[in-house]
Scaffold this active site. Sequence first.
Site, PDB file in Angstrom:
ATOM      1  N   HIS A 157      32.722  41.522  51.430  1.00  0.00           N
ATOM      2  CA  HIS A 157      32.457  42.975  51.542  1.00  0.00           C
ATOM      3  C   HIS A 157      32.628  43.696  50.201  1.00  0.00           C
ATOM      4  O   HIS A 157      32.934  44.882  50.181  1.00  0.00           O
ATOM      5  CB  HIS A 157      33.384  43.637  52.571  1.00  0.00           C
ATOM      6  CG  HIS A 157      33.479  42.901  53.864  1.00  0.00           C
ATOM      7  ND1 HIS A 157      32.578  43.058  54.893  1.00  0.00           N
ATOM      8  CD2 HIS A 157      34.362  41.958  54.279  1.00  0.00           C
ATOM      9  CE1 HIS A 157      32.908  42.268  55.892  1.00  0.00           C
ATOM     10  NE2 HIS A 157      33.980  41.579  55.544  1.00  0.00           N
ATOM     11  N   GLU A 291      17.993  42.063  35.931  1.00  0.00           N
ATOM     12  CA  GLU A 291      17.343  43.081  36.765  1.00  0.00           C
ATOM     13  C   GLU A 291      15.885  42.708  37.027  1.00  0.00           C
ATOM     14  O   GLU A 291      15.369  42.885  38.130  1.00  0.00           O
ATOM     15  CB  GLU A 291      17.424  44.448  36.080  1.00  0.00           C
ATOM     16  CG  GLU A 291      18.855  44.976  36.009  1.00  0.00           C
ATOM     17  CD  GLU A 291      19.012  46.192  35.102  1.00  0.00           C
ATOM     18  OE1 GLU A 291      20.114  46.718  35.032  1.00  0.00           O
ATOM     19  OE2 GLU A 291      18.018  46.600  34.456  1.00  0.00           O
TER      20      GLU A 291
END
Length: 459
Positions: A157, A291
């Site tokens: 998480h 990216e």
Amino acid sequence: MANKLWHGRFKKGTHPLLEKFSESLSYDRELARVDIRGSLAHAAMLARVKLIAASDLASIKRGLAQVEKEIAGGTFVYRAADEDIHMAIEARLTAIAGEPAKRLHTARSRNDQVATDLRLWLRDKIAGLQKLLRRTQAAAVAVADREKELVIPGYTHLQRAQPVLLAQHLLAYVEMWERDFDRLADANRRVNFLPLGACALAGTTLPIDREFVAQELGFAGLCANSMDAVSDRDFVIETLAALAILFVHLSRLSEDLILWASSEWRLIKLDDAWSTGSSIMPQKRNPDFLELTRGKTGAIFGALTTLLTIMKGLPLTYNRDLQEDKTPLFGAVATAELTLTCFAEFIPTLFFDKKRAAAMLADGFLEATALAEYLVEKKTPFRDAHRISGELVRIAEDTDRRLADLSLEEMQAVSPAIGPDLLPRLNPQTLPNAYRSAGSAGTVEVKKSLARWKKKLGR
Ligand code: ARG
């Protein structure tokens, strides 16, 4: 009137707009070499079954050798009016070799020809991608090995969870790439069948020998049904699905590394050669390579979706829609080749800030689960152990301390099962030495994994 190989039944020439709309020569020249390979095997077969003379075969071979040379040397003239690479090569061959060249298309259609070309092309490309995957794996294993002592926080998480060896994190991707490798191998098992001889869709009345062609071209067998052979592209879909999954993995690694290189994490500093600057902010060191990998993943998924959509609802057998399979496939494969080549070069430049890793470990109670497991060893039921560890975390947090800073008395007030032997378990830095389950993220198991991978990759 345009000089087309199929112009016999037409009175008017093709509208220039239709010519522009329907040509594939601008991109299917990618198939030139395999198209020639396929034609050579086909011609050899035609001569063998005496559909053409030995002298025809000799002229075709000589002519195709010249075409191949022209293509390799960049002197081949691609004329849009030729429509596609199959016609372009045949037209040029006819100009070179004359009469014998006009016999080459005996018992063949562009439908089985293009399917054959695509399979030959894909077979080579899959082998190349597999090699690149191996190189990428080897690079990651080498870094894991170089940094095998380094402990970092593992996350769930995106919250600090438990200490893990960095090597385990890198080797997780090596495992994923292994499954990518297998998926490509598996796709290739179904790529590797010969469509040629299916002709347009029905096969032929001529006495061809498909087995011979399959052997010449190194196929494992024949496509067994002529209508299936010319009309399915499931093998393209499977390969693209394998690439899509590969890019899920590359994109996740990119995201991990972007986070690690971020100003908040600062676990790695990107190598100069793999960073890009900002045109306005001089201090920036941007992870554009990562990216872009994340971004290019979109086009790979797009290619898979394109193929699935083209095939859906397409009636048997060949329809021109199938020509649209090429740009997405070629693009996806080229992107995968370049991306993997880059990763294999980039991964060795990864270096880690050890001080920063240690600071991150000190914060976040990463040892809380180990505390609960310690209590289980002392026969406390796990649910109680979990609650006790949680209470101790709360006490430490409220008083701004770490678990190891609590006194034995404080801890024993919460659970009398706690003894002084707990202390070594509360050091996140050495905790991975205690992980013992198969496949776990600690010293013993990671050492085994590293040895297994080094052996497998021959390092
Ligand atoms: N360029 C075509 C393709 O890529 C080759 C097959 C054309 N067949 C035909 N009957 N028009 O699919």
